[in-house]
Design an enzyme around this catalytic site. Structure first.
Site, PDB file in Angstrom:
ATOM      1  N   SER A  23     -31.900 -24.486 -22.660  1.00  0.00           N
ATOM      2  CA  SER A  23     -32.616 -24.173 -23.900  1.00  0.00           C
ATOM      3  C   SER A  23     -32.644 -25.323 -24.897  1.00  0.00           C
ATOM      4  O   SER A  23     -33.473 -25.332 -25.808  1.00  0.00           O
ATOM      5  CB  SER A  23     -31.995 -22.939 -24.567  1.00  0.00           C
ATOM      6  OG  SER A  23     -30.613 -23.151 -24.806  1.00  0.00           O
ATOM      7  N   ASP A  49     -30.019 -21.201 -35.021  1.00  0.00           N
ATOM      8  CA  ASP A  49     -29.478 -19.882 -34.711  1.00  0.00           C
ATOM      9  C   ASP A  49     -27.987 -20.047 -34.411  1.00  0.00           C
ATOM     10  O   ASP A  49     -27.381 -21.007 -34.882  1.00  0.00           O
ATOM     11  CB  ASP A  49     -30.250 -19.215 -33.555  1.00  0.00           C
ATOM     12  CG  ASP A  49     -30.261 -20.063 -32.289  1.00  0.00           C
ATOM     13  OD1 ASP A  49     -29.337 -20.882 -32.095  1.00  0.00           O
ATOM     14  OD2 ASP A  49     -31.197 -19.907 -31.470  1.00  0.00           O
ATOM     15  N   HIS A 105     -28.230 -23.128 -31.262  1.00  0.00           N
ATOM     16  CA  HIS A 105     -29.101 -24.288 -31.124  1.00  0.00           C
ATOM     17  C   HIS A 105     -29.275 -25.066 -32.422  1.00  0.00           C
ATOM     18  O   HIS A 105     -29.511 -24.467 -33.475  1.00  0.00           O
ATOM     19  CB  HIS A 105     -30.474 -23.833 -30.619  1.00  0.00           C
ATOM     20  CG  HIS A 105     -30.389 -23.051 -29.345  1.00  0.00           C
ATOM     21  ND1 HIS A 105     -30.391 -21.666 -29.333  1.00  0.00           N
ATOM     22  CD2 HIS A 105     -30.263 -23.457 -28.056  1.00  0.00           C
ATOM     23  CE1 HIS A 105     -30.288 -21.254 -28.076  1.00  0.00           C
ATOM     24  NE2 HIS A 105     -30.205 -22.318 -27.288  1.00  0.00           N
TER      25      HIS A 105
END
Length: 361
Positions: A39, A325, A328
């Site tokens: 991610s 978040d 990340h």
């Protein structure tokens, strides 16, 4: 120690300003860039998967020119910044959507929640593990061969490309340290797990080499014990990093460093470097547990997965807050990682050289 970290942080910021001043429009430094990972690099490959690890909605992308794309941050990722530092006019497209894109210049295969191990992140739903990303790369190589006229032409082209690989964090966060969901913590000590993981990784890297890859930028695992979700879940008082996780990641990073040395010795036609993500994180007190309140270091209201709740209102100070978040980094901190990887302000951040030297070697 804090004074040293602050001074190093200022050096990194100065380097970003310097690089911006030196960037010029022209031919890219490499003809193509292929991106593999999780991610931290995903640019939309998870959008159509059955998974909770997808972010093709606001507030993600709030600072990206076209809005939400599937990037796990408010704007660009470190891979995007590296793309720009290398001189590419356009960002590298995700494998899931290469329609109309120039695949000869590269493809992004990264997938949120993915890992080196095939089962990593599976509790969240589908993802594209590194093994599957390499299979997707074979599809693209076949298409490049058709475009360039022959397999030999494609291989000569690919030999000159940069392979950007940032993976491994989920093999700890969404596998080894999820002790109630995955058996790996019971099966392996941290040393054994790092050895097993590095062995599997070496096989995958060798496969990429066999396909024609020659310039490898491998990113180590950062200070995973200092991300907000891990602090909240496993930390002592909500502001202290989980040292067990950082130490385990460090063992793996040392194994990857050994791999880099071994590959550089055995594969004389290729060059491998290791970007020391933990060293980059350590240079910034906000990313290494020195920022105070755990609520302060993330920018949105998160749900049980640690991702921003859809359409929630993000913080305004996104150039200051390190995490978007609970996992990340914000675009600003992604940029700092990219700059440190591309032109390392201190030698400890890249081994045996940084990306700017790799692509010109």
């Amino acid at each position: 120690m804090m004074g040293f970290e602050t001074n190093l942080w200022l050096v990194v910021l100065f380097s970003i300003v310097t690089l911006k001043q030196q960037c010029v429009v022209g031919e890219p430094q490499v003809p193509c860039l292929f991106i593999f990972g999780d991610s931290l690099s995903d640019s939309g490959n998870n959008n159509n998967l059955f998974t909770n690890a997808k972010v093709n909605h606001l507030p993600y992308g709030i600072d990206f020119p076209t809005g939400p794309t599937g990037r796990f941050t408010n704007g660009r990722t470190a891979a995007d910044f590296i793309t720009q530092y290398l001189g590419f006019e356009h960002l590298i497209p995700p494998f899931a959507n290469t329609s109309g894109s120039d695949i000869v210049q590269g493809v992004n295969y990264a997938s949120g929640a993915a890992g080196i191990r095939i089962e990593t992140g599976s509790h969240l739903g589908e993802n594209i593990c590194l093994e599957e990303q390499i299979k997707n790369h074979k599809v693209i190589i076949s298409q490049i061969s058709e475009k360039l006229g022959s397999e030999q032409e494609a291989k000569e082209h690919i030999n000159k490309c940069l392979y950007y690989i940032n993976i491994g964090s989920n093999d700890y966060l969404n596998n080894y340290f999820m002790k109630t969901r995955y058996p790996t913590h019971r099966m392996y000590t941290p040393e054994q797990y790092a050895g097993s993981l590095a062995h599997e990784y070496s096989i995958q890297l060798k496969e990429l080499h066999d396909l024609g890859a020659r310039k490898f930028a491998l990113f180590g695992v950062g200070l995973i014990g200092c991300v907000p979700m891990e602090i909240a879940t496993h930390g002592g008082n909500g502001t202290i990093c989980v040292e067990e996780e950082n130490e385990a990641a460090n063992i793996f990073n040392e194994r990857v460093k050994v791999l880099v040395d071994q590959f550089n010795k055995d594969l004389s036609d290729a060059k491998f470097i290791l970007i020391n993500s933990d060293s980059i994180d350590s240079s910034n007190p906000q990313l290494s547990g020195g920022s105070g309140s755990n609520d302060f270091i993330k920018c949105c209201k998160v749900g049980i997965t640690g991702l921003c709740e859809p359409n929630s209102e993000p913080c305004r100070d996104r150039n200051i807050i390190p995490f978007f978040d609970a996992y990340h980094p914000t675009e600003r901190f992604q940029q700092i990682t990219a700059m440190s990887a591309y032109r390392a302000p201190v030698p400890s951040m890249a081994y045996p050289m940084d990306i700017s030297h790799l692509v010109t070697s």
